[in-house]
Enzyme design. Structure first.
Site, PDB file in Angstrom:
ATOM      1  N   TYR A   1       0.832  -1.207   0.000  1.00 21.97           N
ATOM      2  CA  TYR A   1       0.000   0.000   0.000  1.00 21.97           C
ATOM      3  C   TYR A   1       0.869   1.259   0.000  1.00 21.97           C
ATOM      4  O   TYR A   1       0.625   2.211  -0.751  1.00 21.97           O
ATOM      5  CB  TYR A   1      -0.894  -0.058   1.236  1.00 21.97           C
TER       6      TYR A   1
ATOM      7  N   LYS B   1       1.078   4.174  -2.844  1.00 25.73           N
ATOM      8  CA  LYS B   1       0.662   5.532  -2.507  1.00 25.73           C
ATOM      9  C   LYS B   1       1.766   6.554  -2.744  1.00 25.73           C
ATOM     10  O   LYS B   1       1.484   7.695  -3.124  1.00 25.73           O
ATOM     11  CB  LYS B   1       0.193   5.580  -1.045  1.00 25.73           C
TER      12      LYS B   1
END
Length: 305
Positions: free
Chosen positions: A164, A168
């Site tokens: 993640y 990001k």
């Protein structure tokens, strides 16, 4: 007052949480909304158009205009169809909010590569795919507002979220380049770094904290990032009514003459390299190169013209 009358916004992952909040606010401010949602669970499994259709119904019941589309953001053909349907229905696409995302949290040691790749595909490549689908259209119209959705997990790090976090932070790099390439066509690209009470944060924070973390407070920031007078190349952090900006700065650094350009030379001068005094924020990669070359040229007495 910031309004979006006559503008059309595609919002991915808009069936729940932040995406739904973004959609409701922009619709309330006059925008036509394409509610995109695959309808899967937090880990990306399953699909259903019902969540998106429910949001569309809520918007239309309040007098707004909206349509639902269940495109998987990682599939270019489905995304292309979504953009085509948006243009046929509303005439244009002015705003893209890349919000869709999933979680597959585990420590890096225990994480399967498939889970790493899937999260990257949804967050990073999904945003790339959707942005690519509207890019030429926005260039032709000399107008576009695009918002990426980053996270403090990528900007600063968070245990168990290597997939993640990588995705990001990748979106920040994408934003930086697209701002340069889109500037002459008034395409402004910004990044929202939100924290809110959603399906993704459920169980991570105590109930009292979650009550403060309304999705509506975050959407207020998002609406500004995609407005007519939007900034560009901005990472806006938002949560619980707090707003801040994350900016990437580079220290002035030092120049080492050839005889000191060794690992030992770097080690001996590391504190000077880290010294933030006089640090600067660059808006393109060449600024760093020019800084280093200028220092070297000065040492050797070379004129760069």
């Amino acid at each position: 007052m910031i309004r979006f009358d006559g503008r059309t916004a595609i919002i991915t992952g808009a069936g729940n949480g932040l995406g739904k909040s973004h959609a409701m606010l922009l619709a309330e401010r006059g925008a036509n909304i394409v509610v995109n949602d695959l309808g899967g669970s937090v880990d990306g499994s399953g699909s259903s158009l019902s969540a998106a259709e429910t949001v569309v119904r809520e918007i239309t019941e309040k007098g707004g205009k909206a349509m639902a589309h269940g495109a998987n953001v990682t599939k270019a053909d489905e995304v292309a169809d979504m953009v085509d349907q948006a243009i046929k229905t509303f005439g244009a696409v002015d705003i893209l909010v890349n919000n869709a995302g999933i979680l597959r949290d585990k420590s890096f040691a225990k994480m399967e590569l498939a889970d790493f790749e899937l999260v990257l595909n949804v967050h990073l490549m999904g945003s790339v795919t959707c942005t690519k689908a509207v890019w030429d259209h926005m260039k032709e119209r000399n107008y576009g507002r695009i918002a990426m959705t980053s996270s403090s997990s990528g900007i600063y790090g968070n245990f168990g979220q290597s997939n993640y976090g990588a995705a990001k932070m990748g979106l920040v790099g994408l934003m930086n380049v697209l701002n340069i390439e889109g500037k002459k066509n008034d395409i402004r690209v910004n990044t929202l770094s939100p924290t809110a009470a959603t399906r993704m944060t459920e169980g991570l924070l105590p109930p009292a904290a979650l009550e403060l973390m309304t999705v509506e407070s975050v959407s207020a920031g998002l609406a500004y990032l995609v407005s007519e007078d939007a900034p560009d190349r901005t990472i806006l952090c938002a949560g619980a009514g707090g707003f801040a900006a994350t900016r990437i700065y580079e220290t002035p650094g030092i120049y080492l003459p050839p005889e000191q350009q060794t690992p030992e030379g770097v080690a001996e001068n590391f504190e000077r390299i880290l010294d933030p005094t006089g640090q600067d924020m660059y808006t393109d990669g060449s600024s760093q190169t020019i800084k280093f070359i200028s220092a070297a040229a000065k040492h050797f007495g070379i004129s760069l013209g």
